[in-house]
Design an enzyme around this catalytic site. Structure first.
Site, PDB file in Angstrom:
ATOM      1  N   HIS A  13     -15.394  30.607  77.721  1.00 34.61           N
ATOM      2  CA  HIS A  13     -14.993  29.273  78.161  1.00 34.61           C
ATOM      3  C   HIS A  13     -13.516  29.244  78.512  1.00 34.61           C
ATOM      4  O   HIS A  13     -12.657  29.486  77.669  1.00 34.61           O
ATOM      5  CB  HIS A  13     -15.284  28.283  77.017  1.00 34.61           C
ATOM      6  CG  HIS A  13     -15.083  26.858  77.368  1.00 34.61           C
ATOM      7  ND1 HIS A  13     -14.217  26.042  76.679  1.00 34.61           N
ATOM      8  CD2 HIS A  13     -15.645  26.078  78.321  1.00 34.61           C
ATOM      9  CE1 HIS A  13     -14.256  24.820  77.185  1.00 34.61           C
ATOM     10  NE2 HIS A  13     -15.122  24.815  78.181  1.00 34.61           N
ATOM     11  N   HIS A  55      -7.656  23.162  84.003  1.00 33.17           N
ATOM     12  CA  HIS A  55      -8.620  22.225  83.430  1.00 33.17           C
ATOM     13  C   HIS A  55      -8.183  20.770  83.536  1.00 33.17           C
ATOM     14  O   HIS A  55      -8.939  19.915  84.002  1.00 33.17           O
ATOM     15  CB  HIS A  55      -8.884  22.558  81.960  1.00 33.17           C
ATOM     16  CG  HIS A  55      -9.792  21.579  81.283  1.00 33.17           C
ATOM     17  ND1 HIS A  55      -9.314  20.447  80.636  1.00 33.17           N
ATOM     18  CD2 HIS A  55     -11.139  21.538  81.171  1.00 33.17           C
ATOM     19  CE1 HIS A  55     -10.332  19.765  80.155  1.00 33.17           C
ATOM     20  NE2 HIS A  55     -11.457  20.393  80.461  1.00 33.17           N
TER      21      HIS A  55
END
Length: 235
Positions: A13, A55
């Site tokens: 991730h 992100h």
């Protein structure tokens, strides 16, 4: 053939980060490759239409700069260093060149608005000619809809969470999002598994990946109720 690779790997991730390795960095992606794992990463759009791997929608948390990433152009973002490193924020095309087909990539498109065309187009431009295995995915069903219409050969996924969304209206919204996005797979919140909705789609033949898997208990849940984990190592 379109979706088979999805279930053959674990996915780090935001890359294999932690300790001194920053998420969504070249170092994190290199570490995932060295571990033999796939990569999950996030994409935001610069003001001049370039896909960057990052992100947050602001620079505040991971750099020494402040402000919305969408307010900076590509040249400006490309000079911003990730906190505590000599690395700059990479373009998506830079990460693809680094990976070079050595491991599959899940590209999460961080699109919160209804109009997603500029960001989706930037991603499609970056991946044109890339020969490695990859898929795009998003919480926003409009992203799946865009790729189904404009790049149908690209594997696409719908990211799903049921947190605080457990009523009848929420169930309807999930089914509506599924219909709109026309995904090849789901990326499901591990906190919601087991899930009736996820199980139904899995029985229909949609692979279910799950995020974010941390620790042995979550790994057990993922192994029983999903087809591949998107994981982080525990600090």
């Amino acid at each position: 053939r379109r979706i088979g690779f999805l279930t053959e790997h674990r996915y780090a991730h935001r890359g294999l980060h932690g300790d001194d390795v920053v998420e969504n960095s070249r170092a994190a992606f290199s570490a995932a490759i060295a571990a033999g794992d796939g990569i999950e990463l996030d994409v935001q759009l610069s003001s001049d239409g370039i896909a960057f791997v990052f992100h947050d929608d602001t620079l505040d948390r991971l750099t020494d700069r402040n402000g919305r990433i969408a307010d900076f152009n590509g040249a400006e973002i490309g000079n911003v260093k990730l906190s505590g490193t000599d690395e700059t924020i990479p373009r998506l095309e830079d990460v693809l060149a680094l990976v070079n087909g050595r491991t599959p990539i899940l590209i999460e498109i961080k699109a919160t608005e209804t109009l997603v065309g500029r960001l989706c187009l930037a991603v499609r431009r970056a991946i044109e000619g890339y020969r490695g295995q990859f898929a795009v995915m998003s919480f926003n069903p409009e992203v799946g809809y865009w790729f189904a219409a404009h790049a149908p050969r690209i594997t696409r996924g719908l990211v799903v969470t049921e947190q605080e969304q457990r009523g009848i209206k929420d169930s309807f919204k999930r089914h509506a999002a599924l219909w709109r996005a026309r995904p090849d797979f789901l990326a499901y919140d591990i906190r919601d598994l087991p899930s009736r909705f996820a199980s139904q789609q899995r029985q229909r033949g949609l692979p279910v990946l799950t995020w974010t898997v941390r620790g042995s208990q979550a790994e057990t849940v993922a192994a029983e109720h999903a087809d591949a984990p998107i994981y982080e190592r525990q600090s």
